[in-house]
Scaffold this motif. Structure first.
Motif, mmCIF file in Angstrom:
data_model
loop_
_atom_site.group_PDB
_atom_site.id
_atom_site.type_symbol
_atom_site.label_atom_id
_atom_site.label_comp_id
_atom_site.label_asym_id
_atom_site.label_seq_id
_atom_site.Cartn_x
_atom_site.Cartn_y
_atom_site.Cartn_z
ATOM 1 N N ALA A 37 0.789 -1.205 -0.182
ATOM 2 C CA ALA A 37 -0.094 -0.152 0.087
ATOM 3 C C ALA A 37 0.883 1.207 -0.141
ATOM 4 N N LEU A 38 1.933 1.454 1.131
ATOM 5 C CA LEU A 38 2.764 2.632 0.756
ATOM 6 C C LEU A 38 3.672 2.624 -0.434
ATOM 7 N N GLN A 39 3.860 1.281 -0.959
ATOM 8 C CA GLN A 39 4.733 1.550 -2.142
ATOM 9 C C GLN A 39 3.819 2.171 -3.294
ATOM 10 N N ALA A 40 2.537 1.660 -3.453
ATOM 11 C CA ALA A 40 1.606 2.370 -4.334
ATOM 12 C C ALA A 40 1.500 3.955 -3.997
ATOM 13 N N TYR A 41 1.380 4.296 -2.878
ATOM 14 C CA TYR A 41 1.145 5.628 -2.480
ATOM 15 C C TYR A 41 2.292 6.430 -2.982
ATOM 16 N N LEU A 42 3.528 6.048 -2.650
ATOM 17 C CA LEU A 42 4.870 6.586 -3.184
ATOM 18 C C LEU A 42 4.985 6.655 -4.660
ATOM 19 N N ARG A 43 4.636 5.639 -5.143
ATOM 20 C CA ARG A 43 4.714 5.408 -6.676
ATOM 21 C C ARG A 43 3.802 6.626 -7.407
ATOM 22 N N HIS A 44 2.678 6.756 -6.990
ATOM 23 C CA HIS A 44 1.724 7.800 -7.438
ATOM 24 C C HIS A 44 2.165 9.133 -7.319
ATOM 25 N N THR A 45 2.506 9.402 -5.776
ATOM 26 C CA THR A 45 2.599 10.567 -5.259
ATOM 27 C C THR A 45 3.879 11.346 -5.968
ATOM 28 N N TRP A 46 5.035 10.461 -6.099
ATOM 29 C CA TRP A 46 6.240 11.061 -6.659
ATOM 30 C C TRP A 46 6.196 11.583 -7.940
ATOM 31 N N HIS A 47 5.128 11.029 -8.738
ATOM 32 C CA HIS A 47 5.089 11.709 -10.203
ATOM 33 C C HIS A 47 3.992 12.349 -10.256
ATOM 34 N N ALA A 48 3.076 12.363 -9.426
ATOM 35 C CA ALA A 48 1.614 13.228 -9.503
ATOM 36 C C ALA A 48 1.835 14.738 -8.736
ATOM 37 N N HIS A 49 2.282 14.651 -7.500
ATOM 38 C CA HIS A 49 2.659 15.899 -6.745
ATOM 39 C C HIS A 49 3.424 15.631 -5.493
ATOM 40 N N SER A 50 4.786 15.485 -6.016
ATOM 41 C CA SER A 50 5.785 15.187 -4.943
ATOM 42 C C SER A 50 6.071 16.061 -3.749
ATOM 43 N N TRP A 51 5.401 17.313 -3.772
ATOM 44 C CA TRP A 51 5.479 18.322 -2.629
ATOM 45 C C TRP A 51 4.486 17.625 -1.433
ATOM 46 N N ALA A 52 3.726 16.784 -1.759
ATOM 47 C CA ALA A 52 2.879 16.394 -0.926
ATOM 48 C C ALA A 52 3.451 15.052 0.075
ATOM 49 N N LEU A 53 4.734 14.663 -0.386
ATOM 50 C CA LEU A 53 5.252 13.477 0.597
ATOM 51 C C LEU A 53 5.763 14.194 1.784
ATOM 52 N N ALA A 54 6.551 15.477 1.732
ATOM 53 C CA ALA A 54 6.897 15.928 3.004
ATOM 54 C C ALA A 54 5.665 16.244 3.859
ATOM 55 N N THR A 55 4.432 16.818 3.414
ATOM 56 C CA THR A 55 3.423 17.148 4.151
ATOM 57 C C THR A 55 2.730 15.798 4.865
ATOM 58 N N ALA A 56 2.803 14.924 4.092
ATOM 59 C CA ALA A 56 2.382 13.474 4.564
ATOM 60 C C ALA A 56 3.330 12.990 5.710
ATOM 61 N N GLU A 57 4.761 12.988 5.737
ATOM 62 C CA GLU A 57 5.423 12.613 6.717
ATOM 63 C C GLU A 57 5.177 13.507 7.937
ATOM 64 N N ARG A 58 5.271 14.981 7.666
ATOM 65 C CA ARG A 58 5.086 15.514 8.907
ATOM 66 C C ARG A 58 3.711 15.306 9.712
ATOM 67 N N GLN A 59 2.525 15.205 8.926
ATOM 68 C CA GLN A 59 1.251 15.227 9.556
ATOM 69 C C GLN A 59 1.202 13.649 10.220
ATOM 70 N N ILE A 60 1.854 12.698 9.685
ATOM 71 C CA ILE A 60 1.762 11.279 10.205
ATOM 72 C C ILE A 60 2.482 11.364 11.358
ATOM 73 N N ARG A 61 3.742 11.899 11.546
ATOM 74 C CA ARG A 61 4.588 11.795 12.582
ATOM 75 C C ARG A 61 4.177 12.811 13.815
ATOM 76 N N GLU A 62 3.571 13.966 13.353
ATOM 77 C CA GLU A 62 2.949 14.816 14.494
ATOM 78 C C GLU A 62 1.502 13.969 15.069
ATOM 79 N N TYR A 63 0.843 13.209 14.451
ATOM 80 C CA TYR A 63 -0.360 12.529 14.911
ATOM 81 C C TYR A 63 -0.061 11.421 15.615
ATOM 82 N N ALA A 64 1.196 10.812 15.448
ATOM 83 C CA ALA A 64 1.713 9.638 15.936
ATOM 84 C C ALA A 64 2.069 10.121 17.541
ATOM 85 N N ARG A 65 2.967 11.457 17.380
ATOM 86 C CA ARG A 65 3.391 11.998 18.740
ATOM 87 C C ARG A 65 2.371 12.516 19.477
ATOM 88 N N ASN A 66 1.387 12.835 19.044
ATOM 89 C CA ASN A 66 0.510 13.551 20.051
ATOM 90 C C ASN A 66 -1.120 12.866 19.519
#
Length: 229
Positions: A37-66
């Motif tokens: 599932a994550l490989q599919a997300y990476l494969r699509h997002t890198w080519h469609a809107h790569s800027w969203a990857l950093a947003t996803a990483e930040r939002q997931i990490r913040e949610y996990a921390r809090n």
């Protein structure tokens, strides 16, 4: 009270996209081994809107921390992680693993090569308007609603903005350019929501090509030309 849409997107918008990629799949990410599932997300997002990857990483990490506490739970101002097949006690650690995979992919510039979609989520993420057409106009109820396939397409074009129809045509050409086996085109249209067979004598790919050619004659009304009046 529930969270306003703009605030939800700021906190959880891309997190929700990542989690959606896991629907029907296992959340079996491990250090050094991203899930399908994550490989599919990476494969699509890198080519469609790569800027969203950093947003996803930040939002997931913040949610996990809090993770949401009792107050946010009672107010409804939180993101409810859907069932991904993990016990609740394992969700936090899993989210950190996902965030680490995203961070590694960004920092190392590991861009997956273009590929045929491999998951249900990836098919719809890559071909959203084709999914809208096939799922909305070619469900199992289509024979009761329209006399034939062309009538269904005519209804779609009559009720859809010309720019969206043009986007659909681009998706059709992109799908045909994958040059898949016929059985894979049958799988593709099924994944995208088509529940009826193509009209005779067309194969799935033949009908998609016929559809793309038919849309080629679609003319948008751009209003009067220069000097009109």
């Amino acid at each position: 009270m529930s969270m306003k849409p703009i605030e939800f997107d700021r906190r959880y918008g891309e997190l929700d996209q990542v989690i959606s990629a896991y629907v029907g799949l296992q959340a079996d990410d491990a250090p050094g081994k991203p899930s399908e599932a994550l490989q599919a997300y990476l494969r699509h997002t890198w080519h469609a809107h790569s800027w969203a990857l950093a947003t996803a990483e930040r939002q997931i990490r913040e949610y996990a921390r809090n993770p949401p506490g009792r107050l946010r739970l009672s107010l409804g101002e939180f993101y409810p992680v859907p069932d991904v097949g993990l016990p609740e006690s394992a969700i936090q650690d899993w989210l950190f693993v996902v965030a680490d995979h995203l961070k590694h992919s960004i920092e190392q510039g590991e861009v997956p090569p273009p590929s045929t979609p491999r998951t249900h989520w990836e098919w719809h993420a890559r071909f959203p308007e084709l999914g809208q057409l096939l799922g909305g106009w070619f469900s199992q109820d289509m024979p009761d609603e329209f006399p034939d396939h062309d009538a269904a397409v005519d209804d779609y074009t009559a009720t859809t903005d010309p720019q969206v129809v043009a986007h659909l045509k681009g998706e059709l050409h992109e799908l045909l350019a994958l040059a898949l086996e016929e059985s894979d085109y049958a799988l593709a249209v099924a994944e995208l929501g088509m529940e009826v067979d193509p009209p005779r004598p067309y194969s799935p790919s033949g009908w998609l090509a016929h559809l793309a050619d038919g849309l080629g004659g679609f003319k948008a009304d751009y209003g009067p030309g220069p000097g009109a009046g």
